[in-house]
Structures are given as C-alpha cells and as structure tokens.
Write a protein that holds these residues in place. Structure first.
Motif, short mmCIF file in Angstrom:
data_model
loop_
_atom_site.label_atom_id
_atom_site.label_comp_id
_atom_site.label_asym_id
_atom_site.label_seq_id
_atom_site.Cartn_x
_atom_site.Cartn_y
_atom_site.Cartn_z
N ILE A 42 -54.96 130.42 -35.89
CA ILE A 42 -55.25 129.13 -36.52
C ILE A 42 -54.46 128.03 -35.83
O ILE A 42 -54.97 126.92 -35.61
CB ILE A 42 -54.93 129.18 -38.03
N ALA A 43 -53.21 128.32 -35.47
CA ALA A 43 -52.37 127.32 -34.80
C ALA A 43 -52.81 127.05 -33.37
O ALA A 43 -52.70 125.92 -32.88
CB ALA A 43 -50.92 127.78 -34.83
N ALA A 44 -53.35 128.07 -32.69
CA ALA A 44 -53.58 127.95 -31.25
C ALA A 44 -55.01 127.58 -30.87
O ALA A 44 -55.23 127.02 -29.79
CB ALA A 44 -53.22 129.27 -30.57
N VAL A 45 -56.00 127.89 -31.71
CA VAL A 45 -57.41 127.71 -31.33
C VAL A 45 -58.03 126.56 -32.11
O VAL A 45 -57.90 126.46 -33.33
CB VAL A 45 -58.21 129.01 -31.59
N ASP A 46 -58.73 125.68 -31.39
CA ASP A 46 -59.37 124.53 -32.02
C ASP A 46 -60.64 124.93 -32.77
O ASP A 46 -61.48 125.66 -32.24
CB ASP A 46 -59.75 123.49 -30.95
N VAL A 47 -60.75 124.45 -34.01
CA VAL A 47 -61.97 124.61 -34.80
C VAL A 47 -61.95 123.51 -35.85
O VAL A 47 -60.89 123.12 -36.36
CB VAL A 47 -62.04 126.01 -35.46
N GLU A 48 -63.11 122.98 -36.16
CA GLU A 48 -63.21 121.86 -37.10
C GLU A 48 -62.76 122.31 -38.49
O GLU A 48 -63.13 123.38 -38.96
CB GLU A 48 -64.66 121.37 -37.14
N ALA A 49 -61.93 121.49 -39.14
CA ALA A 49 -61.24 121.89 -40.37
C ALA A 49 -62.19 122.22 -41.51
O ALA A 49 -61.99 123.19 -42.24
CB ALA A 49 -60.26 120.80 -40.79
N THR A 50 -63.23 121.40 -41.71
CA THR A 50 -64.15 121.64 -42.82
C THR A 50 -64.84 122.99 -42.70
O THR A 50 -64.96 123.73 -43.67
CB THR A 50 -65.21 120.52 -42.89
N THR A 51 -65.28 123.31 -41.49
CA THR A 51 -65.93 124.60 -41.25
C THR A 51 -64.96 125.74 -41.50
O THR A 51 -65.28 126.73 -42.18
CB THR A 51 -66.46 124.68 -39.81
N LEU A 52 -63.76 125.63 -40.96
CA LEU A 52 -62.75 126.68 -41.09
C LEU A 52 -62.40 126.92 -42.56
O LEU A 52 -62.44 128.06 -43.04
CB LEU A 52 -61.49 126.28 -40.32
N ILE A 53 -62.06 125.87 -43.28
CA ILE A 53 -61.61 126.01 -44.67
C ILE A 53 -62.73 126.49 -45.58
O ILE A 53 -62.53 127.35 -46.45
CB ILE A 53 -61.01 124.69 -45.17
N SER A 54 -63.94 125.96 -45.40
CA SER A 54 -65.05 126.34 -46.28
C SER A 54 -65.45 127.79 -46.07
O SER A 54 -65.77 128.51 -47.04
CB SER A 54 -66.25 125.42 -46.07
N MET A 55 -65.44 128.26 -44.82
CA MET A 55 -65.79 129.66 -44.57
C MET A 55 -64.71 130.61 -45.09
O MET A 55 -65.02 131.68 -45.62
CB MET A 55 -66.03 129.89 -43.07
N ILE A 56 -63.45 130.20 -44.96
CA ILE A 56 -62.36 131.01 -45.51
C ILE A 56 -62.49 131.09 -47.03
O ILE A 56 -62.37 132.17 -47.63
CB ILE A 56 -60.99 130.42 -45.11
N ALA A 57 -62.73 129.95 -47.67
CA ALA A 57 -62.85 129.92 -49.13
C ALA A 57 -64.00 130.80 -49.61
O ALA A 57 -63.88 131.52 -50.61
CB ALA A 57 -63.05 128.48 -49.61
N ALA A 58 -65.11 130.77 -48.89
CA ALA A 58 -66.27 131.59 -49.27
C ALA A 58 -65.93 133.08 -49.19
O ALA A 58 -66.31 133.87 -50.07
CB ALA A 58 -67.45 131.28 -48.35
N SER A 59 -65.19 133.48 -48.16
CA SER A 59 -64.84 134.89 -48.02
C SER A 59 -63.91 135.35 -49.14
O SER A 59 -64.00 136.49 -49.61
CB SER A 59 -64.17 135.14 -46.66
N VAL A 60 -63.03 134.46 -49.60
CA VAL A 60 -62.11 134.79 -50.69
C VAL A 60 -62.89 135.03 -51.98
O VAL A 60 -62.62 136.00 -52.72
CB VAL A 60 -61.07 133.66 -50.89
N VAL A 61 -63.85 134.16 -52.27
CA VAL A 61 -64.68 134.33 -53.48
C VAL A 61 -65.43 135.65 -53.42
O VAL A 61 -65.48 136.41 -54.39
CB VAL A 61 -65.66 133.15 -53.62
N GLY A 62 -66.01 135.95 -52.26
CA GLY A 62 -66.74 137.20 -52.10
C GLY A 62 -65.83 138.41 -52.30
O GLY A 62 -66.22 139.38 -52.96
N ALA A 63 -64.62 138.36 -51.74
CA ALA A 63 -63.69 139.48 -51.86
C ALA A 63 -63.23 139.69 -53.29
O ALA A 63 -63.08 140.83 -53.74
CB ALA A 63 -62.48 139.24 -50.96
N TRP A 64 -63.01 138.61 -54.02
CA TRP A 64 -62.55 138.73 -55.40
C TRP A 64 -63.57 139.49 -56.25
O TRP A 64 -63.23 140.42 -56.99
CB TRP A 64 -62.28 137.36 -55.99
N PHE A 65 -64.82 139.11 -56.12
CA PHE A 65 -65.86 139.78 -56.90
C PHE A 65 -66.14 141.18 -56.36
O PHE A 65 -66.36 142.12 -57.13
CB PHE A 65 -67.14 138.94 -56.91
#
Length: 299
Positions: free
Chosen positions: A102-125
């Motif tokens: 995350i520190a070393a590779v460039d990626v747009e913040a909205t895409t990164l955070i939203s995809m991470i959040a989606a995976s967390v919701v999926g994992a919880w259920f």
C-alpha cells in the motif's frame, strides 16, 4: 500531502490499529479457551508450512490453496479447522505485506478503499456461515472451490485474460463491478479460496494497471482476515499450534520474498501448485464421500 496520499496514510494507520487489536483479540480468545503456552508452540512442519506459503504469497501466487494442500497432505490440521487456521494464522504476515505494498504502489484511493471495504463485508458474513458448518460440508465446499482456484490459476498462467491497462483507479459501472466482485471474493476467502489470483484477473479485466492489484488484494486480505477470524475465534474452529506456526514462519518469509528475492521465474512453481491443488481438491471430495458412507453404515 495530496488527497490520495492523505487517504493512504489514514488507511495505513487503520491497518496498524487493526493489527494491534487482532493480536490482542487472539491472545484473549486463547486464554478464554484455557490454552496453555505449550498448546501454542508449533512444530517444525507447521512453521515450515507458514514460511513456504507466505513466501509464495508475497510473490503474488497466494497462500491459501498451497496451505490447504500442505495441511491435507501432512495431516497437521483437521479438515474442518483448515479455514479458521488459515484466516487466523496468515493474518499477521498479511498485515506486513499490505503495509509494504500500500505504501509503495500507486493506486487511486477511492478504488482501493471501496474494494477493501467490500471484501471485509463479504468476509464477515462468509465466516459467520462457514464457522458453523459441519466437517463434511466444509470438505465439499473446499474441494469445489479448490478446483475453481486451480482453474483460475490455469487461466492466468495461459494468458487467457487481458494483461490489464494503465488505469490506477475505477469509476462508475466498472467500480461497482469491482466492489461487487471483491465482496464475493471476501466471502469465498473464509472457506479457503485465496483472493489473490481472482482479484488480479478482476483488476485486469476492468483495465487497471496489473501492479495496482497488489495493494488492492493484499489490503483486502489484511483487513478482511481479522474480521473473518473473529468468527472462527468465537467458535473455536481453528488449530492454535498450526496458526501460530503460520505466523512465526510467515513473517520472516515475507521480508525475504519482498526485500531479498523480489522476483523469481515462477512458471514451474505455479504449475506445481496447480497440480497439488487439484490433488487436494480430489482428496477433500473423497473424504466427504467417505464421511457420507460412514454415516450411512451407522444409520
């Protein structure tokens, strides 16, 4: 500091806090289960599995399918405890991977955070469902998904999907597809199918830079694994000794892979992994079939 850098800094801070609370929650859960210190001391096989699988993980192959295969081959962990053991034991090495990429590779913040959040919701259920499944159901689920994982690896190795584009972020419909896809991958990960290979394919199909998959997939795993692990910890559905082995073996392996080895000609390694994964899938399904026959005999 621009907006993207500020968002990334906050994400790394959140990851640091999550890492701390996860370790504390794990220790508390072990004490509540009245585990002794000796119960948490792994053998050399358990540590070796952690070192090998997290080494492969840091290089982008993934750790879940190889770990499942090695557990099945060695018998270190019972089938019904494999999903919980992997989610808990691989969490800390994955935190380290996520920090680095995350520190070393460039990626747009909205895409990164939203995809991470989606995976967390999926994992919880997903973890809430898997943690209460009986042994045979877990064997069938893991067997089927390992076959799917092997197919995804083959597709990736054969270059049958686009190589990706130059985009560092997504918007509109493509972002919605990415969020939905990562939500499903987060749920499936709790059953033992790794997120790395399918996430790489998803990102490439949506036209993103392939390198941007690394912070997305490693960040997704780092954030979802603690949330999914809480379900397994509360149900006691994991092997403490083997999980500690994954952590102790995996941590130095991640640093070796990222900072010393950096890259390897992995074609033959990936082919070997596919072969072992297919074998393990068949073994899982055969075990489930034997379980059905035994139930029928005793009925």
């Amino acid at each position: 500091m621009n907006e993207s850098s500020h968002a990334k800094a906050l994400l790394l801070l959140a990851l640091a806090l999550l890492s701390f609370f996860f370790v504390v929650a794990w220790v508390i859960a072990a004490r509540r289960a009245q585990a002794r210190i000796t119960d948490a001391v792994p053998g050399p096989v358990a540590v070796g599995i952690g070192a090998l699988t997290d080494f492969l993980d840091a290089l982008g192959i993934g750790s879940y399918a190889p770990t499942t295969s090695l557990y099945k081959l060695t018998g270190v962990v019972s089938d019904e405890e494999i999903p919980g053991t992997m989610n808990i034991g691989h969490a800390v090495p994955t935190f380290v991977e996520a920090f680095i990429f995350i520190a070393a590779v460039d990626v747009e913040a909205t895409t990164l955070i939203s995809m991470i959040a989606a995976s967390v919701v999926g994992a919880w259920f997903g973890a809430g469902v898997v943690a209460s499944w009986p042994r045979r159901k877990i064997q069938i689920g893991m067997g089927v998904l390992l076959i799917v994982a092997a197919a995804i690896m083959i597709v990736r190795q054969r270059g049958l999907v686009p190589g990706g584009g130059a985009a560092l972020g997504l918007g509109g419909v493509r972002l919605a597809i990415a969020i939905g896809g990562n939500l499903i991958l987060g749920a499936l990960m709790t059953l033992g199918i790794g997120l790395f290979a399918p996430c790489m394919i998803l990102v490439a199909l949506l036209g993103m830079n392939p390198a941007s998959a690394f912070p997305i997939m490693m960040g997704s795993c780092a954030f979802l694994m603690p949330f999914g692990s809480l379900r397994f910890l509360s149900h006691g559905r994991y092997n403490l000794r083997a999980a500690v082995g994954l952590t102790l073996g995996g941590l130095p392996a991640v640093f070796i892979a990222v900072f010393i080895v950096k890259s390897l000609p992995l074609a033959w390694v990936e082919r070997l992994v596919v072969a072992v994964v297919i074998y393990t899938a068949i073994a899982m399904l055969r075990s489930a079939t034997k379980g059905t026959k035994e139930v029928t005999k005793h009925a």
